[in-house]
Write a protein that holds these residues in place. Structure first.
Motif, PDB file in Angstrom:
ATOM      1  N   TYR A 372       0.820  -1.204   0.000  1.00 50.22           N
ATOM      2  CA  TYR A 372       0.000   0.000   0.000  1.00 50.22           C
ATOM      3  C   TYR A 372       0.859   1.261   0.000  1.00 50.22           C
ATOM      4  CZ  TYR A 372       0.627   0.198   5.147  1.00 50.22           C
ATOM      5  OH  TYR A 372       1.131   0.267   6.414  1.00 50.22           O
ATOM      6  N   PHE A 373       2.136   1.143   0.401  1.00 53.79           N
ATOM      7  CA  PHE A 373       3.040   2.284   0.299  1.00 53.79           C
ATOM      8  C   PHE A 373       3.332   2.602  -1.163  1.00 53.79           C
ATOM      9  CE2 PHE A 373       3.949   1.078   4.696  1.00 53.79           C
ATOM     10  CZ  PHE A 373       3.992   2.309   5.307  1.00 53.79           C
ATOM     11  N   GLN A 374       3.390   1.568  -1.994  1.00 53.09           N
ATOM     12  CA  GLN A 374       3.612   1.787  -3.419  1.00 53.09           C
ATOM     13  C   GLN A 374       2.438   2.549  -4.033  1.00 53.09           C
ATOM     14  OE1 GLN A 374       4.366  -1.828  -5.678  1.00 53.09           O
ATOM     15  NE2 GLN A 374       5.713  -0.703  -7.056  1.00 53.09           N
ATOM     16  N   TRP A 375       1.240   2.243  -3.562  1.00 51.44           N
ATOM     17  CA  TRP A 375       0.068   2.982  -4.022  1.00 51.44           C
ATOM     18  C   TRP A 375       0.139   4.436  -3.570  1.00 51.44           C
ATOM     19  CZ3 TRP A 375      -4.031   5.082  -1.011  1.00 51.44           C
ATOM     20  CH2 TRP A 375      -5.099   5.572  -1.766  1.00 51.44           C
ATOM     21  N   LEU A 376       0.530   4.665  -2.316  1.00 53.64           N
ATOM     22  CA  LEU A 376       0.658   6.032  -1.815  1.00 53.64           C
ATOM     23  C   LEU A 376       1.725   6.807  -2.587  1.00 53.64           C
ATOM     24  CD1 LEU A 376       0.472   5.478   2.062  1.00 53.64           C
ATOM     25  CD2 LEU A 376      -1.203   6.690   0.655  1.00 53.64           C
ATOM     26  N   ALA A 377       2.806   6.128  -2.966  1.00 47.96           N
ATOM     27  CA  ALA A 377       3.913   6.785  -3.657  1.00 47.96           C
ATOM     28  C   ALA A 377       3.511   7.321  -5.025  1.00 47.96           C
ATOM     29  CB  ALA A 377       5.092   5.827  -3.804  1.00 47.96           C
ATOM     30  N   ASN A 378       2.404   6.869  -5.566  1.00 49.62           N
ATOM     31  CA  ASN A 378       1.955   7.364  -6.866  1.00 49.62           C
ATOM     32  C   ASN A 378       1.563   8.833  -6.819  1.00 49.62           C
ATOM     33  OD1 ASN A 378       2.260   4.916  -8.291  1.00 49.62           O
ATOM     34  ND2 ASN A 378       0.298   4.163  -7.507  1.00 49.62           N
ATOM     35  N   PHE A 379       1.139   9.306  -5.644  1.00 52.01           N
ATOM     36  CA  PHE A 379       0.672  10.694  -5.563  1.00 52.01           C
ATOM     37  C   PHE A 379       1.168  11.446  -4.339  1.00 52.01           C
ATOM     38  CE2 PHE A 379      -2.498   7.848  -3.703  1.00 52.01           C
ATOM     39  CZ  PHE A 379      -2.700   8.407  -2.448  1.00 52.01           C
ATOM     40  N   GLU A 380       1.728  10.773  -3.348  1.00 54.26           N
ATOM     41  CA  GLU A 380       2.201  11.474  -2.149  1.00 54.26           C
ATOM     42  C   GLU A 380       3.335  12.444  -2.517  1.00 54.26           C
ATOM     43  OE1 GLU A 380       1.995  12.085   1.122  1.00 54.26           O
ATOM     44  OE2 GLU A 380      -0.032  11.292   1.060  1.00 54.26           O
ATOM     45  N   PRO A 381       3.274  13.694  -2.057  1.00 58.31           N
ATOM     46  CA  PRO A 381       4.266  14.698  -2.463  1.00 58.31           C
ATOM     47  C   PRO A 381       5.707  14.328  -2.139  1.00 58.31           C
ATOM     48  CG  PRO A 381       2.376  15.736  -1.411  1.00 58.31           C
ATOM     49  CD  PRO A 381       2.201  14.263  -1.228  1.00 58.31           C
ATOM     50  N   MET A 382       5.936  13.698  -0.990  1.00 59.41           N
ATOM     51  CA  MET A 382       7.310  13.447  -0.573  1.00 59.41           C
ATOM     52  C   MET A 382       8.055  12.558  -1.565  1.00 59.41           C
ATOM     53  SD  MET A 382       9.650  14.043   1.674  1.00 59.41           S
ATOM     54  CE  MET A 382      11.221  13.361   2.156  1.00 59.41           C
ATOM     55  N   HIS A 383       7.390  11.565  -2.114  1.00 53.84           N
ATOM     56  CA  HIS A 383       8.051  10.664  -3.067  1.00 53.84           C
ATOM     57  C   HIS A 383       8.435  11.417  -4.338  1.00 53.84           C
ATOM     58  CE1 HIS A 383       9.186   6.994  -5.059  1.00 53.84           C
ATOM     59  NE2 HIS A 383       8.304   7.191  -6.026  1.00 53.84           N
ATOM     60  N   GLN A 384       7.560  12.278  -4.804  1.00 51.24           N
ATOM     61  CA  GLN A 384       7.844  13.023  -6.031  1.00 51.24           C
ATOM     62  C   GLN A 384       9.010  13.992  -5.802  1.00 51.24           C
ATOM     63  OE1 GLN A 384       5.661  11.344  -7.699  1.00 51.24           O
ATOM     64  NE2 GLN A 384       4.384  10.914  -5.913  1.00 51.24           N
ATOM     65  N   VAL A 385       9.017  14.638  -4.657  1.00 53.83           N
ATOM     66  CA  VAL A 385      10.107  15.567  -4.336  1.00 53.83           C
ATOM     67  C   VAL A 385      11.430  14.811  -4.244  1.00 53.83           C
ATOM     68  CG1 VAL A 385      10.993  17.182  -2.612  1.00 53.83           C
ATOM     69  CG2 VAL A 385       8.553  17.164  -3.160  1.00 53.83           C
ATOM     70  N   PHE A 386      11.419  13.651  -3.597  1.00 58.50           N
ATOM     71  CA  PHE A 386      12.641  12.860  -3.454  1.00 58.50           C
ATOM     72  C   PHE A 386      13.194  12.443  -4.812  1.00 58.50           C
ATOM     73  CE2 PHE A 386      14.326   8.471  -3.343  1.00 58.50           C
ATOM     74  CZ  PHE A 386      15.532   8.736  -2.715  1.00 58.50           C
ATOM     75  N   LEU A 387      12.327  11.999  -5.717  1.00 56.58           N
ATOM     76  CA  LEU A 387      12.795  11.587  -7.043  1.00 56.58           C
ATOM     77  C   LEU A 387      13.488  12.742  -7.761  1.00 56.58           C
ATOM     78  CD1 LEU A 387       9.822   9.400  -8.362  1.00 56.58           C
ATOM     79  CD2 LEU A 387      12.003   8.624  -7.434  1.00 56.58           C
ATOM     80  N   GLY A 388      12.905  13.938  -7.673  1.00 60.10           N
ATOM     81  CA  GLY A 388      13.506  15.088  -8.330  1.00 60.10           C
ATOM     82  C   GLY A 388      14.849  15.472  -7.726  1.00 60.10           C
ATOM     83  N   VAL A 389      14.925  15.531  -6.411  1.00 59.95           N
ATOM     84  CA  VAL A 389      16.171  15.910  -5.736  1.00 59.95           C
ATOM     85  C   VAL A 389      17.244  14.854  -5.979  1.00 59.95           C
ATOM     86  CG1 VAL A 389      17.258  16.290  -3.492  1.00 59.95           C
ATOM     87  CG2 VAL A 389      15.032  17.311  -3.990  1.00 59.95           C
ATOM     88  N   ARG A 390      16.889  13.582  -5.894  1.00 58.17           N
ATOM     89  CA  ARG A 390      17.863  12.512  -6.123  1.00 58.17           C
ATOM     90  C   ARG A 390      18.425  12.586  -7.544  1.00 58.17           C
ATOM     91  NH1 ARG A 390      16.087   6.241  -6.201  1.00 58.17           N
ATOM     92  NH2 ARG A 390      15.162   7.022  -8.135  1.00 58.17           N
ATOM     93  N   SER A 391      17.573  12.883  -8.505  1.00 62.11           N
ATOM     94  CA  SER A 391      18.026  13.005  -9.890  1.00 62.11           C
ATOM     95  C   SER A 391      19.039  14.136 -10.035  1.00 62.11           C
ATOM     96  CB  SER A 391      16.829  13.229 -10.814  1.00 62.11           C
ATOM     97  OG  SER A 391      17.259  13.492 -12.130  1.00 62.11           O
ATOM     98  N   ILE A 392      18.764  15.277  -9.402  1.00 57.60           N
ATOM     99  CA  ILE A 392      19.672  16.429  -9.513  1.00 57.60           C
ATOM    100  C   ILE A 392      21.000  16.151  -8.814  1.00 57.60           C
ATOM    101  CG2 ILE A 392      19.990  18.845  -8.865  1.00 57.60           C
ATOM    102  CD1 ILE A 392      16.953  19.192  -9.164  1.00 57.60           C
ATOM    103  N   LEU A 393      20.948  15.531  -7.627  1.00 55.26           N
ATOM    104  CA  LEU A 393      22.165  15.319  -6.842  1.00 55.26           C
ATOM    105  C   LEU A 393      23.011  14.156  -7.346  1.00 55.26           C
ATOM    106  CD1 LEU A 393      20.967  15.872  -3.146  1.00 55.26           C
ATOM    107  CD2 LEU A 393      22.313  17.420  -4.577  1.00 55.26           C
ATOM    108  N   TYR A 394      22.381  13.066  -7.774  1.00 49.81           N
ATOM    109  CA  TYR A 394      23.131  11.838  -8.048  1.00 49.81           C
ATOM    110  C   TYR A 394      23.126  11.408  -9.512  1.00 49.81           C
ATOM    111  CZ  TYR A 394      22.371  11.289  -2.980  1.00 49.81           C
ATOM    112  OH  TYR A 394      22.304  11.469  -1.626  1.00 49.81           O
ATOM    113  N   PHE A 395      22.148  11.866 -10.299  1.00 47.86           N
ATOM    114  CA  PHE A 395      22.009  11.359 -11.666  1.00 47.86           C
ATOM    115  C   PHE A 395      22.073  12.480 -12.708  1.00 47.86           C
ATOM    116  CE2 PHE A 395      20.055   8.115  -8.999  1.00 47.86           C
ATOM    117  CZ  PHE A 395      20.626   6.954  -9.516  1.00 47.86           C
ATOM    118  N   ASN A 396      22.829  13.537 -12.380  1.00 48.31           N
ATOM    119  CA  ASN A 396      23.116  14.606 -13.334  1.00 48.31           C
ATOM    120  C   ASN A 396      21.851  15.269 -13.868  1.00 48.31           C
ATOM    121  OD1 ASN A 396      25.125  16.142 -14.612  1.00 48.31           O
ATOM    122  ND2 ASN A 396      24.889  15.012 -16.529  1.00 48.31           N
ATOM    123  N   GLY A 397      20.796  15.287 -13.060  1.00 45.09           N
ATOM    124  CA  GLY A 397      19.559  15.937 -13.470  1.00 45.09           C
ATOM    125  C   GLY A 397      18.816  15.214 -14.568  1.00 45.09           C
ATOM    126  N   SER A 398      18.992  13.894 -14.649  1.00 45.42           N
ATOM    127  CA  SER A 398      18.338  13.113 -15.698  1.00 45.42           C
ATOM    128  C   SER A 398      16.820  13.113 -15.511  1.00 45.42           C
ATOM    129  CB  SER A 398      18.862  11.668 -15.685  1.00 45.42           C
ATOM    130  OG  SER A 398      18.066  10.825 -16.491  1.00 45.42           O
TER     131      SER A 398
END
Length: 441
Positions: A372-398
């Motif tokens: 059910y956490f996977q379902w929450l991750a589809n729209f919960e703000p924290m997951h979306q923010v984490f994906l964006g920040v992780r991309s900028i910090l670790y994956f060259n902003g991919s």
């Protein structure tokens, strides 16, 4: 000019009725229980909760022709290992994806998989040489299978990948060792009238039992100052908390300045005259304050990260994304407060913190939490923010590593917040629902 309000004298028992003092206890009990379920359920047993954990398998083995003259046979031990892995891993826990080398590399660079298992092109050839070397003197090397982890996808995901590699490779080691031993014994079977077959020595049997050299290495190791992959999570948490808490502070202070709420400074109690201002205008003032706060705080967080030695390959992208996230969160939080009042504090807390942090995937991968956490991750703000920040910090902003999703989900959240706030406050204004005390007997 500030004025001092004095509460009208009244029977104190009316204000201390059991219903009134029991309500906060009930509310806090419910919130505490929700916190307990959400935060404990996702960390108690990640191995048990593991599901659809993505791992790439790359088999480059071209095969080899082995055996004495007249009894040659074409073998491909790489295919046998790949088939054995697919059968050995639990399909409900591990999503083993058979990919080409370029596809696997792209998947690792975009955080689509937590690791890759590589079977080299000369795998069968080296196993054949090992089999021959077990009975013919000479220097030999065990064939290598490489297990690559993806530390930029998360520290906990790396540890799960390492444990999977140990368990799966142990089974592969046994399977390949058994097959190689049987093949060597078959090759040593003497032909009629031929010389007697040599015996396998103890050292040869040990080498054949464990024929593989399993090498574990990191794909693009994280630079120093990355907190073992946790800086992305905590930076995301800062953005979310500043956006939410900042909106609540802005809401409180502006309402106090406009005379809608009293202000207490130690022993002093101040209540300014109520301003003649509509709900929509009040909300627009709060949004302006939130936007200014977001820009200043985003710059401050960037400067603090740089001063502490945090690697910042794309500082401008991080600054802009951080400011935008705080604006989206802050606008939505103030809209909720404008729509439902003080109880909006509880709603914001549930949406952005209680449900958001466990479903973020920042510490424990989503694939290692209850479904059910996977379902929450589809729209919960924290997951979306984490994906964006992780991309900028670790994956060259991919964009494929999460930045595209993080931006568009923030845009969606901002649109929802603006629409909600303007719709509700305009409705209240049209209905003449002014913000003023209600006289109660």
């Amino acid at each position: 000019m500030a004025t001092t309000d004095t509460a009208a004298a009244g029977p104190p028992r009316r204000h201390l009725s059991p219903v009134r003092w029991a309500l906060p206890i009930v509310v806090m009990t419910l919130l505490g229980s929700l916190l307990g379920v959400m935060y404990l359920d996702y960390v108690v047993d990640p191995e048990k909760n593991l599901h659809d954990f993505p791992i790439a398998l790359v088999n480059q083995d071209v095969g080899e022709t082995l055996g004495p003259p007249g009894r040659e046979q074409r073998v491909n031990f790489g295919e046998q290992v790949a088939d054995g892995l697919r059968q050995a891993v639990p399909a409900d826990k591990i999503d083993l994806r058979v990919l080409g080398p370029n596809e696997a590399r792209q998947a690792m660079q975009s955080a689509q998989v937590y690791g890759t298992i590589y079977i080299p092109s000369d795998f069968s050839k080296r196993l054949g040489i090992l089999g021959v070397g077990s009975v013919v003197p000479g220097d030999i090397e065990r064939p290598i299978i490489t297990v690559q982890t993806n530390p930029r996808a998360g520290a906990f995901g790396t540890s799960i990948m390492q444990r999977f590699g140990e368990q799966a490779m142990t089974q592969v080691q046994q399977q390949v060792g058994k097959q190689l031993t049987e093949q060597v014994r078959a090759q040593l079977t003497p032909q009629p009238g031929g010389p007697p077959a040599p015996e396998l020595s103890g050292a040869a049997r040990i080498a054949l039992d464990s024929p593989l050299n399993i090498v574990v290495e990191q794909f693009r190791p994280l630079p120093g100052g990355s907190g073992e992959g946790l800086t992305a999570f905590f930076y995301s948490l800062l953005l979310l908390l500043v956006g939410m808490v900042g909106a609540m502070i802005v809401h409180q202070l502006i309402d106090a300045a406009l005379g809608f709420l009293p202000t207490e400074w130690g022993p002093w109690y101040l209540h300014y005259p109520r301003a003649s201002i509509s709900r929509v205008q009040t909300l627009l003032i709060k949004w302006s304050a939130v936007a200014a706060m977001a820009v200043v705080v985003s710059a401050a967080l960037l400067g603090i990260g740089a001063a502490l030695g945090m690697p910042l390959d794309k500082p401008l992208a991080l600054f802009l994304y951080g400011a935008f996230v705080m604006i989206a969160v802050g606008f939505t939080c103030t809209s909720v407060l404008a729509a439902i009042g003080t109880s909006g504090l509880i709603v914001n807390l549930i949406v952005f913190v209680i449900l958001g942090l466990p479903s973020s995937g920042g510490t424990v991968p989503i694939e290692a939490t209850p479904k059910y956490f996977q379902w929450l991750a589809n729209f919960e703000p924290m997951h979306q923010v984490f994906l964006g920040v992780r991309s900028i910090l670790y994956f060259n902003g991919s964009g494929t590593a999460g930045l595209t999703r993080g931006i568009w989900m923030s845009v969606l959240g901002l649109a929802i917040g603006v629409t909600l706030g303007l719709t509700i406050t305009r409705f209240y204004d049209r209905k003449g629902l002014e913000r003023k005390p209600v006289n109660r007997a």
